[in-house]
Design an enzyme around this catalytic site. Structure first.
Site, short mmCIF file in Angstrom:
data_model
loop_
_atom_site.label_atom_id
_atom_site.label_comp_id
_atom_site.label_asym_id
_atom_site.label_seq_id
_atom_site.Cartn_x
_atom_site.Cartn_y
_atom_site.Cartn_z
N SER A 41 -6.87 -2.04 -7.93
CA SER A 41 -6.53 -3.46 -7.70
C SER A 41 -7.73 -4.38 -7.84
O SER A 41 -7.56 -5.59 -8.04
CB SER A 41 -5.91 -3.63 -6.31
OG SER A 41 -6.82 -3.24 -5.31
N HIS A 260 -5.12 -2.28 13.23
CA HIS A 260 -5.31 -2.35 11.79
C HIS A 260 -5.55 -3.80 11.38
O HIS A 260 -4.76 -4.68 11.71
CB HIS A 260 -4.09 -1.80 11.05
CG HIS A 260 -4.26 -1.79 9.56
ND1 HIS A 260 -3.41 -2.43 8.69
CD2 HIS A 260 -5.22 -1.21 8.78
CE1 HIS A 260 -3.82 -2.24 7.45
NE2 HIS A 260 -4.92 -1.52 7.48
N GLU A 262 -6.09 -5.42 7.88
CA GLU A 262 -6.22 -5.57 6.44
C GLU A 262 -6.62 -7.01 6.16
O GLU A 262 -5.94 -7.94 6.59
CB GLU A 262 -4.93 -5.21 5.72
CG GLU A 262 -4.96 -5.47 4.22
CD GLU A 262 -6.13 -4.78 3.52
OE1 GLU A 262 -6.95 -5.50 2.90
OE2 GLU A 262 -6.23 -3.54 3.61
N HIS A 330 -12.31 0.63 5.44
CA HIS A 330 -11.84 1.11 4.14
C HIS A 330 -12.13 0.07 3.06
O HIS A 330 -12.13 -1.12 3.33
CB HIS A 330 -10.34 1.40 4.18
CG HIS A 330 -10.00 2.68 4.86
ND1 HIS A 330 -9.09 3.58 4.35
CD2 HIS A 330 -10.47 3.23 6.01
CE1 HIS A 330 -9.00 4.63 5.17
NE2 HIS A 330 -9.83 4.43 6.18
N GLU A 331 -12.39 0.56 1.85
CA GLU A 331 -12.77 -0.26 0.69
C GLU A 331 -14.11 -0.97 0.86
O GLU A 331 -14.49 -1.80 0.04
CB GLU A 331 -11.69 -1.31 0.34
CG GLU A 331 -10.40 -0.75 -0.20
CD GLU A 331 -9.42 -0.42 0.92
OE1 GLU A 331 -8.66 0.56 0.78
OE2 GLU A 331 -9.41 -1.14 1.94
N GLU A 349 -13.79 4.88 4.55
CA GLU A 349 -13.12 5.56 3.43
C GLU A 349 -14.13 5.55 2.28
O GLU A 349 -14.82 6.50 2.04
CB GLU A 349 -11.84 4.83 3.07
CG GLU A 349 -11.06 5.50 1.94
CD GLU A 349 -9.93 4.65 1.44
OE1 GLU A 349 -8.86 5.21 1.15
OE2 GLU A 349 -10.10 3.42 1.31
N GLU A 355 -4.67 9.20 0.04
CA GLU A 355 -3.61 8.30 -0.42
C GLU A 355 -3.35 8.41 -1.91
O GLU A 355 -2.22 8.25 -2.38
CB GLU A 355 -3.94 6.85 -0.06
CG GLU A 355 -5.19 6.31 -0.71
CD GLU A 355 -5.56 4.92 -0.22
OE1 GLU A 355 -4.79 4.36 0.58
OE2 GLU A 355 -6.61 4.40 -0.63
#
Length: 560
Positions: A41, A260, A262, A330-331, A349, A355
């Protein structure tokens, strides 16, 4: 470089490190780059011979060479650009939106550039140089930082069984204006109160610490790919998620929920809400957050691994520390040992995790490479533990499969170090194999000692670890697409004692493609003099628990 070494590499990219590894000669990188650049992405490759660190290589003479950096702070992430005619690597920094590599104010320091070399691959894994080049712990009190074993609703959303979003009827959301009470629920929103209660009950019954719930908050209907600034407020739950009631229910069972966040890579938005978001966590008893940075960065033109974002990731960790909150990012930029200084950075991550097994699959050798590359800089939240290897629970829906055997999934809890470990599969898939699930329940997540018994990057690993503050040991072994037999001695055990060994191994007819869930479990008494031979199927593995033999746990058990 002194020759055309074999390298285990992923493409150099300012925004993405979630690539599958390629094993090739240095001279072959240019020709293989196009195939190695799989879709993501957010991605910005910069060269036909650019690669990321940590880079693991092996010479024809049998030397193992690892290139990386340590203590990345207030600086751009380093990649490498290869002159493939002369085999010379150039340090290649991630630029900002204006093309500049960084802004420094004296006195200042750059990150360390690290080179680890040995004729034994196990020494690369055992090295703590990257960690130790970071400053000592910045906190006087670390009693609030605890290892975490957790479950959650992630896998059902990753595979498409359930959704992050509450409704399918909103093409556009304006937080504070959109009235979700007037929308029609889609019927497959995973983060609903009753469903989450089932995971809380499962966690409590099986000794897990936390339950991760993604998709609990408003805004998921248009969060992705819109370059949207005010995308989440990290505060407002969906109508079907009882924030207060679920936390109270979890605490009554001895379990916590995991938060979480995001961000959709809208960094200004996250920072403007960060204090309020952490205060909300403290109000309801959360002590850990999984953050995500999916998509292109806002401010537009900045990159995930540039100086501006490197500063943001550390700001988020330090701000979380003020609230005694642990962070699993993550990312984010791949780690460089900063968890020594800020141990509430409990995981990242920052590589291709489980995933992707639901998307295009990971190569069978992928997890034999990660400890030599990504994990050199710090622990990884890989989210292992998938038991329904063929993803049969999806029925007739299009799906891939996990490219491992079930026992390899067990072994990953030992071979991939992390004080934060998830049992990622659906509850019903574990309930079909509770005998194998026992290993996930038993395995530790924090260790006193790690020993590397067998290791060859891209081929195989056998690692033994001693549980922190305990006499229990766990051993994990994995292999690539080739079957093999692991051979090792248990001479690390206390020579004055006997142990009950429980072996979880691939079945005789196991194969990651044809029969991935075939396994056998064997118990027996062992000592420090015992030598074990364990067969691993293609992309297979084994897991071994070793517990000091007592009258109550060894009655009727014979010699292994």
């Amino acid at each position: 470089m002194t020759g055309n070494h074999t390298a285990f590499w992923i493409p150099g990219d300012y925004d993405n490190q979630e690539y599958d590894y390629t094993e090739s000669r240095l001279s072959e990188i240019r020709g293989l780059m196009k195939k190695a650049l799989t879709y993501n992405s957010s991605q910005t490759p910069y060269s036909e011979t650019g690669v990321q660190t940590a880079l693991q290589m092996k010479t024809d003479e049998g030397l193992y060479i690892n290139l990386h950096e340590a203590a990345l702070k207030d600086y751009s992430c380093m990649h490498l650009n290869l002159d493939d005619k002369n085999f010379v690597f150039e340090s290649w920094l991630t630029p900002d939106a204006q093309g500049n590599k960084g802004y420094m104010q004296a006195p200042c320091v750059s990150p360390w550039r690290t080179v680890i070399v040995s004729d034994d691959a196990r020494d690369i894994l055992a090295s703590r140089m990257t960690l130790n080049l970071n400053e000592p712990c910045a906190y006087d009190d670390v009693s609030w930082i605890k290892p975490v074993k957790y479950v959650g609703v992630l896998w059902e959303m990753i595979t498409g069984k359930s959704a992050w979003a509450y409704t399918s009827s909103l093409p556009s959301v304006k937080l504070g204006e959109t009235d979700y009470s007037k929308t029609k629920p889609n019927g497959y929103h995973a983060a609903n109160t009753e469903h989450v209660k089932r995971y809380i009950d499962f966690a409590a019954a099986n000794g897990f610490d936390q339950v991760l719930v993604e998709g609990w908050n408003e805004g998921w209907e248009d969060w992705f790919g819109r370059s949207k600034d005010f995308v989440f407020d990290f505060l407002t739950p969906y109508p079907d998620f009882d924030l207060k009631g679920l936390n109270e229910y979890a605490h009554s069972k001895g379990v916590r929920l995991m938060m979480h966040h995001e961000t959709s890579s809208s960094i200004r938005n996250y920072e403007r809400h960060m204090d309020d978001a952490y205060r909300l966590m403290k109000k309801y008893g959360y002590n850990a957050v999984k953050s995500g940075y999916v998509g292109n960065i806002i401010p537009r033109g900045e990159h995930h691994y540039g100086q501006w974002m490197v500063d943001h990731y550390l700001y988020a960790v330090k701000k979380a520390g003020e609230y005694k909150i642990m962070v699993n990012a993550h990312e984010a930029v791949r780690p460089t040992g900063l968890c020594r200084t800020y141990p509430n950075l409990i995981g990242n991550e920052s590589a291709r995790g489980t995933e992707y097994e639901a998307f295009n699959g990971n190569k069978p050798f992928h997890t034999t490479v990660l400890p030599f590359t990504r994990l050199v800089g710090g622990p990884m939240d890989y989210t292992p533990g998938i038991f329904d290897i063929k993803l049969d629970f999806l029925g007739n829906r299009p799906h891939k499969q996990v490219n491992t055997t079930l026992c390899k999934q067990l072994a990953l809890y030992v071979t991939l170090y992390s004080p934060l470990q998830m049992a990622a599969d659906l509850i019903e898939n574990y309930e079909k194999h509770m005998d194998a699930f026992q290993f996930i329940k038993d395995v530790a997540v924090d260790w006193d000692k790690s020993l590397y018994l067998e290791a060859e990057p891209g081929d195989f690993l056998t690692i033994a670890r001693k549980e922190k503050g305990s006499s229990r040991w766990f051993v994990g072994g994995i292999t690539d697409e080739n079957a093999r037999t692991a051979e090792f001695r248990l001479d690390f055990l206390d020579p004055t004692k006997k142990y009950v060994a429980t072996l979880y191994a691939d079945g005789e007819d196991a194969d990651y493609l044809k029969n991935p869930t075939a396994y056998r479990i064997k118990k027996g008494l062992v000592t420090a003099k015992t030598k074990l031979r364990v067969r691993l199927a293609r992309s297979g593995g084994f897991a071994l628990s070793l517990e000091e033999a007592m009258r109550e746990n060894s009655k009727g058990i014979k010699k292994f």
